[in-house]
Design an enzyme around this catalytic site. Structure first.
Site, PDB file in Angstrom:
ATOM      1  N   LEU A   1       6.521   4.064  -5.558  1.00  0.00           N
ATOM      2  CA  LEU A   1       6.849   4.333  -4.440  1.00  0.00           C
ATOM      3  C   LEU A   1       8.409   5.126  -4.526  1.00  0.00           C
ATOM      4  O   LEU A   1       8.869   5.275  -6.122  1.00  0.00           O
ATOM      5  CB  LEU A   1       7.628   2.404  -4.558  1.00  0.00           C
ATOM      6  CG  LEU A   1       5.913   2.598  -3.734  1.00  0.00           C
ATOM      7  CD1 LEU A   1       7.021   0.814  -4.054  1.00  0.00           C
ATOM      8  CD2 LEU A   1       5.761   2.705  -2.824  1.00  0.00           C
ATOM      9  N   ASP A   2       9.050   5.963  -3.690  1.00  0.00           N
ATOM     10  CA  ASP A   2       9.958   6.592  -4.145  1.00  0.00           C
ATOM     11  C   ASP A   2      11.327   5.873  -3.907  1.00  0.00           C
ATOM     12  O   ASP A   2      11.097   4.499  -3.277  1.00  0.00           O
ATOM     13  CB  ASP A   2       9.843   7.814  -2.463  1.00  0.00           C
ATOM     14  CG  ASP A   2       9.219   8.301  -2.626  1.00  0.00           C
ATOM     15  OD1 ASP A   2       8.143   8.888  -3.735  1.00  0.00           O
ATOM     16  OD2 ASP A   2       8.971   8.628  -1.279  1.00  0.00           O
TER      17      ASP A   2
END
Length: 191
Positions: A47-48
């Site tokens: 996930l960023d």
């Protein structure tokens, strides 16, 4: 060796990794700060830094490869800028053109719909702009693929930039009512 499995609520501002090769200009927040994990632990997918939600961690490389393959569904709740239209949702469902590494890519067909109610998540560390700057809406997008920043690129491609992105499900495993930073050890992944 007995493998270990964890699900965590990755908070906003954390990298989906345990070590960084970057020269630290400013200290990056890493997953290892959220718990006492075995040395061989890896994140399953990513996930960023500015995305949140369900993330798996494991010492089992085989399970990691299965989850990141194109068979397991990943569901995201996405807050977008503006009042999204049904037409935009239908474009997302059919697949949209996005850029991956400078090349045009058409996303696979997926599930997408407008959420009737605003989902309840813990307050984010960095405040999202408030309603005085215009309306926002929440949608659900379920993918089996996971290209770099794909969901954000998809919503932007239909004219509704992402303001907040929270992964709520991987396969059968759900985020449920976890708090940001919470870690739960599992006997195995349910997918």
């Amino acid at each position: 060796m007995q493998h270990r499995y964890f699900k965590i609520y990755k908070p906003y501002g954390y990298l989906s990794q345990f070590i960084t090769n970057e020269r630290p200009r400013k200290k990056k927040k890493l997953l290892g700060e959220l718990g006492n994990f075995p040395e061989e632990t890896m994140s399953v997918g990513r996930l960023d830094q500015d995305s949140e939600g369900l993330l798996f961690l494991t010492t089992d490389g085989k399970a990691s490869a299965e989850v990141t393959g194109n068979k397991i569904e990943k569901e995201y709740y996405v807050q977008v800028d503006g009042q999204i239209t049904q037409e935009a949702i239908e474009k997302i469902q059919l697949g949209v053109e996005i850029s991956i590494n400078g090349k045009s890519y058409k996303t696979l067909p997926c599930e997408a719909f407008i959420l009737d109610e605003r989902p309840e998540f813990p307050e984010r560390a960095k405040k999202i702009r408030d309603e005085r700057h215009g309306p926002t809406s929440w949608i659900s997008i379920t993918l089996v693929e996971g290209k770099f920043r794909q969901v954000k690129k998809m919503t932007a491609a239909v004219g509704f930039p992402t303001l907040r992105l929270v992964r709520v499900r991987i396969g059968n495993e759900k985020l449920d009512k976890m708090n940001a930073g919470e870690v739960i050890e599992l006997s195995a992944f349910s997918y």
